[in-house]
Design an enzyme around this catalytic site. Structure first.
Site, PDB file in Angstrom:
ATOM      1  N   GLU A 216       4.257  -2.453  -4.336  1.00 32.88           N
ATOM      2  CA  GLU A 216       3.878  -1.534  -3.208  1.00 32.88           C
ATOM      3  C   GLU A 216       2.472  -1.108  -3.152  1.00 32.88           C
ATOM      4  OE1 GLU A 216       6.071  -0.676  -0.800  1.00 32.88           O
ATOM      5  OE2 GLU A 216       7.959  -1.210  -1.582  1.00 32.88           O
ATOM      6  N   CYS A 250      -0.420   6.568   1.119  1.00 33.89           N
ATOM      7  CA  CYS A 250      -0.711   5.104   1.593  1.00 33.89           C
ATOM      8  C   CYS A 250      -0.293   4.510   2.840  1.00 33.89           C
ATOM      9  CB  CYS A 250       0.061   4.262   0.608  1.00 33.89           C
ATOM     10  SG  CYS A 250       1.809   4.459   0.875  1.00 33.89           S
TER      11      CYS A 250
HETATM   12  P1  NAD Z   1      -3.894   2.693  -9.015  1.00 37.84           P
HETATM   13  O1  NAD Z   1      -3.807   1.219  -8.660  1.00 37.84           O
HETATM   14  O2  NAD Z   1      -5.317   3.031  -9.408  1.00 37.84           O
HETATM   15  O3  NAD Z   1      -2.972   3.201 -10.127  1.00 37.84           O
HETATM   16  C1  NAD Z   1      -1.477   2.983 -10.116  1.00 37.84           C
HETATM   17  C2  NAD Z   1      -0.992   3.123 -11.623  1.00 37.84           C
HETATM   18  O4  NAD Z   1      -1.511   1.843 -12.054  1.00 37.84           O
HETATM   19  C3  NAD Z   1      -1.123   4.372 -12.266  1.00 37.84           C
HETATM   20  O5  NAD Z   1      -0.082   4.469 -13.317  1.00 37.84           O
HETATM   21  C4  NAD Z   1      -2.529   3.694 -13.164  1.00 37.84           C
HETATM   22  O6  NAD Z   1      -2.414   4.429 -14.559  1.00 37.84           O
HETATM   23  C5  NAD Z   1      -2.102   2.245 -13.308  1.00 37.84           C
HETATM   24  N1  NAD Z   1      -3.164   1.513 -13.444  1.00 37.84           N
HETATM   25  C6  NAD Z   1      -4.639   1.634 -13.175  1.00 37.84           C
HETATM   26  N2  NAD Z   1      -5.344   0.833 -13.491  1.00 37.84           N
HETATM   27  C7  NAD Z   1      -4.701  -0.230 -14.145  1.00 37.84           C
HETATM   28  C8  NAD Z   1      -5.162  -1.322 -14.857  1.00 37.84           C
HETATM   29  N3  NAD Z   1      -6.378  -1.823 -14.794  1.00 37.84           N
HETATM   30  N4  NAD Z   1      -3.951  -2.015 -15.575  1.00 37.84           N
HETATM   31  C9  NAD Z   1      -2.932  -1.607 -15.549  1.00 37.84           C
HETATM   32  N5  NAD Z   1      -2.345  -0.296 -14.756  1.00 37.84           N
HETATM   33  C10 NAD Z   1      -3.444   0.329 -14.302  1.00 37.84           C
HETATM   34  O7  NAD Z   1      -3.424   3.348  -7.779  1.00 37.84           O
HETATM   35  P2  NAD Z   1      -3.465   5.018  -7.521  1.00 37.84           P
HETATM   36  O8  NAD Z   1      -5.002   5.551  -7.500  1.00 37.84           O
HETATM   37  O9  NAD Z   1      -2.686   5.890  -8.310  1.00 37.84           O
HETATM   38  O10 NAD Z   1      -2.953   5.271  -5.927  1.00 37.84           O
HETATM   39  C11 NAD Z   1      -3.538   4.939  -5.075  1.00 37.84           C
HETATM   40  C12 NAD Z   1      -3.329   3.473  -4.492  1.00 37.84           C
HETATM   41  O11 NAD Z   1      -1.820   3.382  -4.160  1.00 37.84           O
HETATM   42  C13 NAD Z   1      -3.749   3.372  -2.947  1.00 37.84           C
HETATM   43  O12 NAD Z   1      -4.231   2.179  -2.643  1.00 37.84           O
HETATM   44  C14 NAD Z   1      -2.661   3.554  -2.049  1.00 37.84           C
HETATM   45  O13 NAD Z   1      -2.528   2.987  -0.691  1.00 37.84           O
HETATM   46  C15 NAD Z   1      -1.547   2.905  -2.946  1.00 37.84           C
HETATM   47  N6  NAD Z   1      -0.193   3.497  -2.706  1.00 37.84           N
HETATM   48  C16 NAD Z   1       0.928   2.636  -2.211  1.00 37.84           C
HETATM   49  C17 NAD Z   1       2.066   3.077  -1.871  1.00 37.84           C
HETATM   50  C18 NAD Z   1       3.065   2.242  -1.290  1.00 37.84           C
HETATM   51  O14 NAD Z   1       4.134   2.755  -1.414  1.00 37.84           O
HETATM   52  N7  NAD Z   1       2.778   1.093  -0.818  1.00 37.84           N
HETATM   53  C19 NAD Z   1       2.328   4.388  -2.128  1.00 37.84           C
HETATM   54  C20 NAD Z   1       1.202   5.145  -2.980  1.00 37.84           C
HETATM   55  C21 NAD Z   1       0.255   4.693  -2.986  1.00 37.84           C
END
Ligand code: NAD
Length: 470
Positions: A216, A250
């Protein structure tokens, strides 16, 4: 099997692995009991603590927490409970005459041990939402919430510990390193919500074990307003959809594409609604949130600086306060196409406006970008709506509103390509955490046996007849 004994989470993983067939065989009523326990914890026991944690992490107003976090989880649970008997039924299908003597069905069986990685913007909703589907489908799960919202993550850890046994559901707090270690383990399914960049890392890690994924993700969701739209109503809904949670959603309208002839009217309406929702000074409004971390505040500030350097017009807002991570609701037009605001997902309270002369231009612009998670259309013209839907691709679309497709559990939620893989919510979430197992039962005699070796000329004829007639 590979040796994982140095992995800090292998013990927990093994505990769940050893238990997952027991959980899988749990009856529907046991799964419903688990969902009820989670519902009670969220709706009753921890409700006030959830509101407090989100106030600390995101300055989230109580009403928004009630509607976008608590209500979403509770309604997902109610929906799953109402439908679970039906979803878990054996689905009989017909069997071709060439297989006479056999009957066929398929079942949704739990995938096994699942990993759920969640983001920070709706920490409870986006962690417990997928968990509801995982439990409904009969899986065990390890959860890794975001480190960006520490109060929410700590509370979720407490809730999970209180409600579940570790050999069924467990939550691990930690930063990127924690995710990386978890991703090395051979999970049966990974449900990841976050950015497209990290989505790629997750998918690479999953490929190592050929683990299935639901991704997602995010990206830039466009909003088209054509000249037939009710402009004031459009502004009312877009300003609500864009500035809720300070734009950290998002499926926020990321940018506006508006028919040139109605731009001025739209801007006037946006100003009116901003004032109505958040008063003349949004910094003092109890209805307006804050940016999650200093890093994200700096990121958004740099987008504003970039727009200023490129001589964009600040139609509304632009004020910031680093100490309180406040960014005023901001609307910007006359942006150069190379502006960061038009290149990167904004994920904050800044709304760029682009104008178009004809709809084809707007569609071509959208199609020159990655496929979005949401695409919003404001129009009264059936022909325009049809033209936009037929000539673009998006995870979901609302016509004459924003966000609300998310709240209907009868609809699949998810993106396409850069905005995601797979769907969630309701039955679609249940399906994501299930394997559709095909079963064919052979009864006493089956015609297929007539075609077993040794192959005679009669069997050759029979094979030809089978191809022709069945
Ligand atoms: P992110 O991808 O930075 O982090 C999400 C999760 O991944 C966190 O738990 C984080 O600890 C982990 N993570 C971060 N870097 C990582 C790595 N290198 N390796 C493994 N795990 C890692 O996202 P965010 O900043 O928490 O959220 C914002 C993003 O999420 C935006 O792009 C937004 O559009 C998207 N989002 C999508 C939805 C959806 O339902 N499609 C919902 C909410 C947010």
């Amino acid at each position: 099997m590979k040796d994982y004994k140095d992995n800090p989470y292998f013990k927990l993983f093994s505990t769940q692995k050893n238990n997952h067939y027991n959980v899988a065989q749990s009856r529907v009523r046991d799964r419903k009991k688990k969902l009820d326990a989670l519902k009670y914890a969220i709706e009753v026991t921890y409700r006030e603590e959830i509101i407090e944690a989100l106030q600390k992490d995101l300055g989230k107003p109580r009403v928004e927490t009630e509607l976008t976090e608590i209500y979403q989880i509770v309604s997902e649970i109610k929906f799953a409970k109402r439908n679970l008997n039906h979803w878990t039924q054996k689905h009989k299908v017909s069997t071709p005459i060439s297989m006479l003597g056999a009957s066929s069905y398929y079942i949704f069986e739990p995938k096994g041990v699942c990993l759920i990685i969640s983001p920070w913007n709706f920490p409870f909703n986006l962690t417990f939402g997928p968990l509801v589907s995982a439990i409904a489908a009969g899986n065990t799960a390890i959860i890794k919430p975001s480190e960006m919202t520490p109060n929410s993550s700590a509370l979720m850890a407490k809730i999970v510990e209180d409600v579940f046994e570790e050999n069924e559901i467990a939550l691990v707090e930690g930063e990127v390193e924690t995710s990386s270690q978890l991703l090395k383990l051979p999970f049966n399914h990974i449900f990841f919500t976050g950015s497209p960049q990290v989505g790629k890392i997750v998918m690479k890690a999953a490929a190592e074990h050929l683990t299935s994924v639901t991704l997602e993700l995010g990206g830039k969701s466009p909003t088209i307003i054509d000249k037939t739209a009710n402009i004031d109503k459009a502004a009312k809904k877009i300003v609500w959809g864009k500035f809720m949670n300070a734009g950290q959603i998002c499926i926020c309208p990321d940018y506006i594409l508006i028919d040139k002839s109605v731009k001025t009217k739209f801007l006037a309406s946006c100003k009116k609604w901003l004032h109505h929702y958040f008063s003349e000074n949004p910094q003092t409004s109890k209805s307006y949130g804050r940016i999650v971390t200093d890093k994200h505040f700096q990121r958004l500030n740099s987008y504003l600086e970039n727009a200023k350097q490129l001589n964009a017009t600040f139609e509304v807002g632009g004020q910031t306060d680093a100490d309180s991570k406040y960014i005023e609701p901001t609307i910007i037009s006359d942006l150069k196409l190379e502006s960061t605001l038009l290149e990167e997902e904004i994920f904050g309270p800044i709304m760029p406006i682009l104008t178009y002369n004809n709809l084809d231009e707007a569609i071509a612009y959208i199609n020159s970008k990655e496929r979005p998670l949401a695409l919003y259309i404001f129009s009264k013209s059936k022909a325009d709506i049809k033209q936009i839907i037929n000539n673009t691709r998006a995870g979901g679309t609302c016509i004459n509103n924003t966000h609300i497709h998310y709240a209907n559990h009868n609809l699949p939620f998810g993106g396409i390509n850069n905005s995601g893989i797979g769907k969630s919510h309701g039955f679609f979430g249940f399906k994501a955490f299930s394997n559709q197992r095909a079963v064919v039962k052979q009864h006493t005699f089956g015609v297929t046996e007539l075609l077993f070796p040794p192959y005679s000329s009669l069997k050759e004829k029979l094979a030809k007849l089978t191809v022709k007639w069945f």
